[in-house]
Design a protein around this motif. Structure first.
Motif, PDB file in Angstrom:
ATOM      1  N   THR A 120       0.830  -1.197   0.000  1.00 11.48           N
ATOM      2  CA  THR A 120       0.000   0.000   0.000  1.00 11.48           C
ATOM      3  C   THR A 120       0.869   1.254   0.000  1.00 11.48           C
ATOM      4  O   THR A 120       2.000   1.249   0.468  1.00 11.48           O
ATOM      5  N   ALA A 121       0.321   2.329  -0.537  1.00 10.86           N
ATOM      6  CA  ALA A 121       1.065   3.588  -0.595  1.00 10.86           C
ATOM      7  C   ALA A 121       1.452   4.033   0.793  1.00 10.86           C
ATOM      8  O   ALA A 121       0.687   3.930   1.737  1.00 10.86           O
ATOM      9  N   GLY A 122       2.676   4.538   0.923  1.00  9.22           N
ATOM     10  CA  GLY A 122       3.163   5.008   2.199  1.00  9.22           C
ATOM     11  C   GLY A 122       3.774   3.933   3.057  1.00  9.22           C
ATOM     12  O   GLY A 122       4.418   4.218   4.054  1.00  9.22           O
ATOM     13  N   GLU A 123       3.563   2.663   2.691  1.00  6.44           N
ATOM     14  CA  GLU A 123       4.095   1.567   3.482  1.00  6.44           C
ATOM     15  C   GLU A 123       4.886   0.594   2.614  1.00  6.44           C
ATOM     16  O   GLU A 123       5.198  -0.512   3.026  1.00  6.44           O
ATOM     17  N   ALA A 124       5.198   0.984   1.423  1.00  7.92           N
ATOM     18  CA  ALA A 124       5.818   0.065   0.479  1.00  7.92           C
ATOM     19  C   ALA A 124       7.199  -0.384   0.908  1.00  7.92           C
ATOM     20  O   ALA A 124       7.673  -1.426   0.480  1.00  7.92           O
ATOM     21  N   THR A 125       7.851   0.400   1.743  1.00  7.60           N
ATOM     22  CA  THR A 125       9.198   0.024   2.162  1.00  7.60           C
ATOM     23  C   THR A 125       9.227  -0.540   3.577  1.00  7.60           C
ATOM     24  O   THR A 125      10.283  -0.741   4.147  1.00  7.60           O
ATOM     25  N   THR A 126       8.052  -0.775   4.175  1.00  9.98           N
ATOM     26  CA  THR A 126       7.996  -1.376   5.500  1.00  9.98           C
ATOM     27  C   THR A 126       7.607  -2.845   5.372  1.00  9.98           C
ATOM     28  O   THR A 126       7.295  -3.323   4.290  1.00  9.98           O
ATOM     29  N   ALA A 127       7.621  -3.564   6.496  1.00  8.67           N
ATOM     30  CA  ALA A 127       7.276  -4.989   6.460  1.00  8.67           C
ATOM     31  C   ALA A 127       6.402  -5.328   7.640  1.00  8.67           C
ATOM     32  O   ALA A 127       6.587  -4.809   8.738  1.00  8.67           O
ATOM     33  N   ALA A 128       5.418  -6.186   7.405  1.00  8.80           N
ATOM     34  CA  ALA A 128       4.535  -6.628   8.473  1.00  8.80           C
ATOM     35  C   ALA A 128       4.822  -8.090   8.781  1.00  8.80           C
ATOM     36  O   ALA A 128       5.177  -8.872   7.898  1.00  8.80           O
ATOM     37  N   ILE A 129       4.653  -8.489  10.051  1.00  4.64           N
ATOM     38  CA  ILE A 129       4.901  -9.869  10.436  1.00  4.64           C
ATOM     39  C   ILE A 129       3.731 -10.735   9.989  1.00  4.64           C
ATOM     40  O   ILE A 129       2.585 -10.483  10.353  1.00  4.64           O
ATOM     41  N   ALA A 190       4.939   4.414  -3.468  1.00  6.50           N
ATOM     42  CA  ALA A 190       5.062   5.169  -2.219  1.00  6.50           C
ATOM     43  C   ALA A 190       5.995   6.357  -2.368  1.00  6.50           C
ATOM     44  O   ALA A 190       7.047   6.273  -3.009  1.00  6.50           O
ATOM     45  N   MET A 191       5.592   7.452  -1.753  1.00  5.32           N
ATOM     46  CA  MET A 191       6.457   8.631  -1.689  1.00  5.32           C
ATOM     47  C   MET A 191       7.728   8.246  -0.943  1.00  5.32           C
ATOM     48  O   MET A 191       7.691   7.586   0.089  1.00  5.32           O
ATOM     49  N   GLY A 192       8.862   8.641  -1.452  1.00  5.96           N
ATOM     50  CA  GLY A 192      10.133   8.273  -0.848  1.00  5.96           C
ATOM     51  C   GLY A 192      10.880   7.236  -1.653  1.00  5.96           C
ATOM     52  O   GLY A 192      12.069   7.013  -1.440  1.00  5.96           O
ATOM     53  N   THR A 193      10.180   6.585  -2.592  1.00  5.33           N
ATOM     54  CA  THR A 193      10.853   5.631  -3.474  1.00  5.33           C
ATOM     55  C   THR A 193      11.827   6.387  -4.371  1.00  5.33           C
ATOM     56  O   THR A 193      11.490   7.434  -4.933  1.00  5.33           O
ATOM     57  N   SER A 194      13.043   5.876  -4.481  1.00  3.97           N
ATOM     58  CA  SER A 194      14.052   6.557  -5.295  1.00  3.97           C
ATOM     59  C   SER A 194      13.583   6.693  -6.731  1.00  3.97           C
ATOM     60  O   SER A 194      13.050   5.749  -7.327  1.00  3.97           O
ATOM     61  N   ILE A 195      13.785   7.868  -7.317  1.00  8.46           N
ATOM     62  CA  ILE A 195      13.393   8.104  -8.699  1.00  8.46           C
ATOM     63  C   ILE A 195      14.147   7.177  -9.648  1.00  8.46           C
ATOM     64  O   ILE A 195      13.682   6.874 -10.756  1.00  8.46           O
ATOM     65  N   ASN A 196      15.323   6.714  -9.197  1.00  6.68           N
ATOM     66  CA  ASN A 196      16.105   5.798 -10.022  1.00  6.68           C
ATOM     67  C   ASN A 196      15.481   4.406 -10.102  1.00  6.68           C
ATOM     68  O   ASN A 196      15.918   3.576 -10.898  1.00  6.68           O
ATOM     69  N   LYS A 197      14.468   4.152  -9.249  1.00  6.89           N
ATOM     70  CA  LYS A 197      13.785   2.860  -9.264  1.00  6.89           C
ATOM     71  C   LYS A 197      12.407   2.952  -9.909  1.00  6.89           C
ATOM     72  O   LYS A 197      11.615   2.024  -9.827  1.00  6.89           O
ATOM     73  N   ILE A 198      12.141   4.096 -10.546  1.00 10.06           N
ATOM     74  CA  ILE A 198      10.846   4.318 -11.193  1.00 10.06           C
ATOM     75  C   ILE A 198      11.068   4.577 -12.684  1.00 10.06           C
ATOM     76  O   ILE A 198      11.871   5.434 -13.067  1.00 10.06           O
ATOM     77  N   SER A 199      10.367   3.845 -13.501  1.00  8.43           N
ATOM     78  CA  SER A 199      10.430   4.045 -14.959  1.00  8.43           C
ATOM     79  C   SER A 199       9.046   4.427 -15.467  1.00  8.43           C
ATOM     80  O   SER A 199       8.044   3.811 -15.079  1.00  8.43           O
ATOM     81  N   VAL A 200       8.995   5.439 -16.326  1.00  8.07           N
ATOM     82  CA  VAL A 200       7.723   5.906 -16.870  1.00  8.07           C
ATOM     83  C   VAL A 200       7.812   5.897 -18.399  1.00  8.07           C
ATOM     84  O   VAL A 200       8.805   6.350 -18.982  1.00  8.07           O
TER      85      VAL A 200
END
Length: 247
Positions: A120-129, A190-200
């Motif tokens: 989900t947006a805003g949590e893409a770089t976190t992890a849930a148990i 998610a906001m905060g994702t490096s632009i280098n990891k995004i392709s448009v």
């Protein structure tokens, strides 16, 4: 009779002499400060890593010391009703390089928590148990697939992650509704994702990161059109924008 008694006495003296010699070691067994020949100290009431010891006496009366070291801790409780209780336990300072030979054996850790990255947006770089029974980390359990061990930098805890989740990817397509529209919705980005990891891509042609597009909010890519030749471009109704990302 007297001669027999003398022989017995001599024999006893020789046995005692032998036992005394068996207890001797080269040099002084204990220095004046309590340090033994091999550098150990008897400190039963204040055990700690490397310094805590337990004194034992073998069947010949030789005083010896058992000492903890290299990641093993000795805890001593002197207030129990039955006397002193000393406990060895895992945990402490690793003082030497350590190698474990697992040849023809299985080395495993049970009970390691399995993490599942959220999308989900805003949590893409976190992890849930994960909490399902199939995620139980136990030999002979119901879990499948390959996992890698990771370390939680906040707590130091060792956890695990499915290899298939080591790199998480997302993809979205968005159709431009009217000429000049610049906002593209990419659900899950998610906001905060490096632009280098995004392709448009616009109608299949790749745009330039940070030049032709930017990540401006959760789920949102903003296109940066240009009126300057020869790189001038804009959007038109019906343009298909594809966004791909990893994290």
């Amino acid at each position: 009779m007297k001669k027999y008694i003398k022989l017995v006495a001599i024999s006893i003296i020789m046995i005692i002499s032998y036992n005394v010699q068996a207890q001797q070691v080269t040099g002084d067994a204990t220095e004046t400060d309590g340090t033994t020949k091999i550098g150990k100290k008897e400190d039963v009431s204040k055990s700690s890593v490397l310094n805590g010891t337990i004194r034992v006496i073998d069947n010949k009366g030789t005083k010896k010391f058992l000492q903890v070291k290299n990641g093993i801790t000795l805890l001593t409780d002197t207030t129990t009703d039955g006397g002193i209780i000393s406990t060895w336990q895992l945990g402490g300072t690793l003082t030497d390089s350590t190698y474990i030979d697992a040849t023809n054996r299985i080395f495993a850790l049970d009970g390691i928590k399995l993490l599942s990255p959220t999308l989900t947006a805003g949590e893409a770089t976190t992890a849930a148990i994960a909490s399902t029974a199939s995620d139980a980390s136990s030999h002979g359990g119901t879990g499948t697939g390959w996992t890698v061990l990771i370390r939680d930098e906040a707590t130091g805890e060792t956890k695990k992650l499915l290899a298939t989740n080591l790199i998480t990817a997302g993809r979205a397509e968005f159709s431009i509704a009217a000429d000049g529209n610049l906002t593209v919705t990419a659900t899950g980005l998610a906001m905060g994702t490096s632009i280098n990891k995004i392709s448009v891509y616009r109608n299949g042609a790749k745009l330039r990161a940070s030049v032709d597009y930017s990540l401006t909010a959760d789920d949102t890519i903003t296109l940066n059109v240009s009126a300057t030749a020869p790189n001038d471009w804009t959007t038109y109704a019906g343009d298909l924008i594809e966004v791909q990302w990893i994290y």
